[in-house]
Scaffold this active site. Structure first.
Site, PDB file in Angstrom:
ATOM      1  N   ARG A  15       0.599  -1.271  -0.271  1.00 20.55           N
ATOM      2  CA  ARG A  15       0.272  -0.017   0.040  1.00 20.55           C
ATOM      3  C   ARG A  15       0.927   1.316   0.112  1.00 20.55           C
ATOM      4  NH1 ARG A  15      -3.587  -1.533   5.099  1.00 20.55           N
ATOM      5  NH2 ARG A  15      -1.713  -2.254   5.730  1.00 20.55           N
ATOM      6  N   LYS A  73       1.649   2.171   7.611  1.00 21.30           N
ATOM      7  CA  LYS A  73       1.800   1.224   8.763  1.00 21.30           C
ATOM      8  C   LYS A  73       3.040   1.984   9.557  1.00 21.30           C
ATOM      9  CE  LYS A  73       0.481  -2.151   9.648  1.00 21.30           C
ATOM     10  NZ  LYS A  73      -0.667  -2.532  10.415  1.00 21.30           N
ATOM     11  N   TYR A  92      -1.052   4.569  10.701  1.00 25.28           N
ATOM     12  CA  TYR A  92      -1.612   3.759  11.958  1.00 25.28           C
ATOM     13  C   TYR A  92      -0.225   3.339  12.759  1.00 25.28           C
ATOM     14  CZ  TYR A  92      -5.566   2.222   9.131  1.00 25.28           C
ATOM     15  OH  TYR A  92      -6.917   1.829   8.528  1.00 25.28           O
ATOM     16  N   HIS A  94      -0.805   1.731  16.197  1.00 26.34           N
ATOM     17  CA  HIS A  94      -1.307   0.412  17.176  1.00 26.34           C
ATOM     18  C   HIS A  94      -0.282   0.218  18.239  1.00 26.34           C
ATOM     19  CE1 HIS A  94      -4.297  -0.871  14.561  1.00 26.34           C
ATOM     20  NE2 HIS A  94      -3.577  -0.753  13.434  1.00 26.34           N
ATOM     21  N   GLU A 116      -6.137   4.719  13.916  1.00 24.73           N
ATOM     22  CA  GLU A 116      -6.929   3.746  14.340  1.00 24.73           C
ATOM     23  C   GLU A 116      -7.728   4.525  15.804  1.00 24.73           C
ATOM     24  OE1 GLU A 116      -2.723   3.016  16.519  1.00 24.73           O
ATOM     25  OE2 GLU A 116      -3.768   3.291  14.376  1.00 24.73           O
ATOM     26  N   ASP A 268      -2.831  -6.944  15.166  1.00 26.44           N
ATOM     27  CA  ASP A 268      -2.287  -5.778  15.317  1.00 26.44           C
ATOM     28  C   ASP A 268      -2.333  -5.119  16.694  1.00 26.44           C
ATOM     29  OD1 ASP A 268      -1.142  -4.699  12.886  1.00 26.44           O
ATOM     30  OD2 ASP A 268      -3.059  -3.956  11.995  1.00 26.44           O
TER      31      ASP A 268
END
Length: 375
Positions: A15, A73, A92, A94, A116, A268
């Site tokens: 991505r 990511k 993101y 996490h 998120e 995740d």
């Protein structure tokens, strides 16, 4: 503002965080966009498309040198060197399952805004939803694949055939991931059960699926009972910003059918299965007590063309607000403010603080938006 778009380096992560169309909009708004050469290739987006949109092709170091870096990511250890105090990182994160990254962000003083934990006014998670939709649908496809005998599974066709019983699919969590996983499984002809702790959510799912799936409360006895029957278990549990609870314990594996499959989309956030560990697309599964475990932490990266466009549809408007106002954009949007996870060396997501045992402030307190006590 100078905006950097680095190439993703997580294993087989194809991505990219901005499409050429989104880049063009940012450029037209007066921003300078630095795209690492080759960043979009995995999603079928060429360097020429980015330059035509007004971006400048640069090295990884130059992309990371921007005022705001937009990623898909979380930064990996080799990227920690780029973290710094005057950097706004939008991606993101996490963090509840990434202690090393959390400490690196805090040490560098980086402003980290996590997709998120951004919320809409209705308390949904707009930047997580598109990837949850993809991951939920993929979870069923992946599970069906690994139920094949040649992949270590029981040798069961998910939907069966006339005269042969179909597979039993158990979905733990009735949110976006679980709903999409159930929709795919039902469409493939499986018998589907969804567990959720919200009775209201179960009522909604029963109406949406018109009684064609079974709904049950998510309790330890019900989970223990249902894993014994399931051919495929999909973990779809999410507590925003926090570690996922371990709902399937090690001792439950001995109750499961040999060759059954677990796909834990919650990996995740640490996973909802005690025996799950993060895996990669090039080495996605392992076996524990005869049960196949799939724990790829970036599932949507396997379908990057779909995932990139779905993600950017949601993230681009927020990126444009941040580009226009920087951190001040958080003061205008309580939902975006909730995305603030680290700021000036302080952890600003209490759920992460609780998970990692680190002192934290609320985002409001960190930005001085009023008199707030620490959580």
């Amino acid at each position: 503002m100078i905006i950097g778009i680095p190439k993703e380096i997580k294993t087989l992560e194809n991505r990219v965080s901005m499409t050429p169309a989104a880049v063009e909009t940012l450029v037209l708004q007066g921003h300078e966009v630095l795209v690492e050469a080759g960043a979009g290739v995995g999603s079928g987006l060429t360097d020429e498309e980015y330059t035509a949109a007004g971006a400048k092709l640069v090295s990884a170091a130059d992309a990371w040198g921007a005022e705001m870096v937009i990623k898909v990511k979380e930064p990996l250890p080799s990227e920690f060197q780029y973290l710094r105090k005057d950097l706004l990182l939008f991606t993101y994160l996490h963090l509840a399952a990434a202690e090393d990254l959390t400490h690196a962000l805090l040490k560098a003083g980086t402003t980290g805004i996590a997709y998120e934990t951004v919320e809409s006014p209705d308390h949904t998670l707009p930047l997580l939803t598109p990837m949850s939709e993809v991951a939920g649908r993929m979870a069923t496809q992946v599970g069906a694949h690994y139920l094949e005998k040649t992949q270590g599974g029981r040798g069961i066709l998910l939907g069966g055939v006339p005269g042969v019983y179909p597979a039993e699919v158990l979905v733990i969590g009735g949110g976006v991931v679980g709903t999409n996983a159930a929709r795919m499984a039902m469409g493939m002809g499986a018998r589907v059960t969804i567990l959720d702790r919200s009775h209201q959510r179960l009522q909604y799912l029963d109406d949406v699926f018109q009684g064609r799936i079974t709904t049950m409360m998510s309790t330890e006895p019900n989970i223990r009972q249902m894993v014994q029957r399931a051919d495929l278990v999909i973990g779809a549990v999410l507590l925003p910003g926090a570690k996922a609870p371990k709902l399937i314990t090690r001792d439950m594996l001995s109750l499961m059918i040999p060759g059954s499959v677990i796909v834990d989309v919650a990996v995740d956030q640490g996973g909802c299965v005690e025996t799950i560990k993060a895996t990669t697309h090039d080495d996605p599964v392992y076996e524990v007590d005869g049960v196949v475990h799939y724990g790829v932490a970036n599932m949507p990266g396997a379908v990057p063309r779909t995932s990139t466009f779905a993600l950017v549809n949601q993230t681009a408007p927020y990126a444009m607000r941040l580009a226009a106002k920087g951190v001040d954009a958080l003061k205008d949007d309580p939902g975006l403010l909730l995305g603030l996870n680290t700021y000036d060396g302080t952890l600003t997501c209490p759920a992460v603080g609780e998970a990692l045992g680190i002192d934290s402030l609320t985002p409001e307190a960190a930005l001085g938006l009023g008199k707030y006590d620490t959580p």
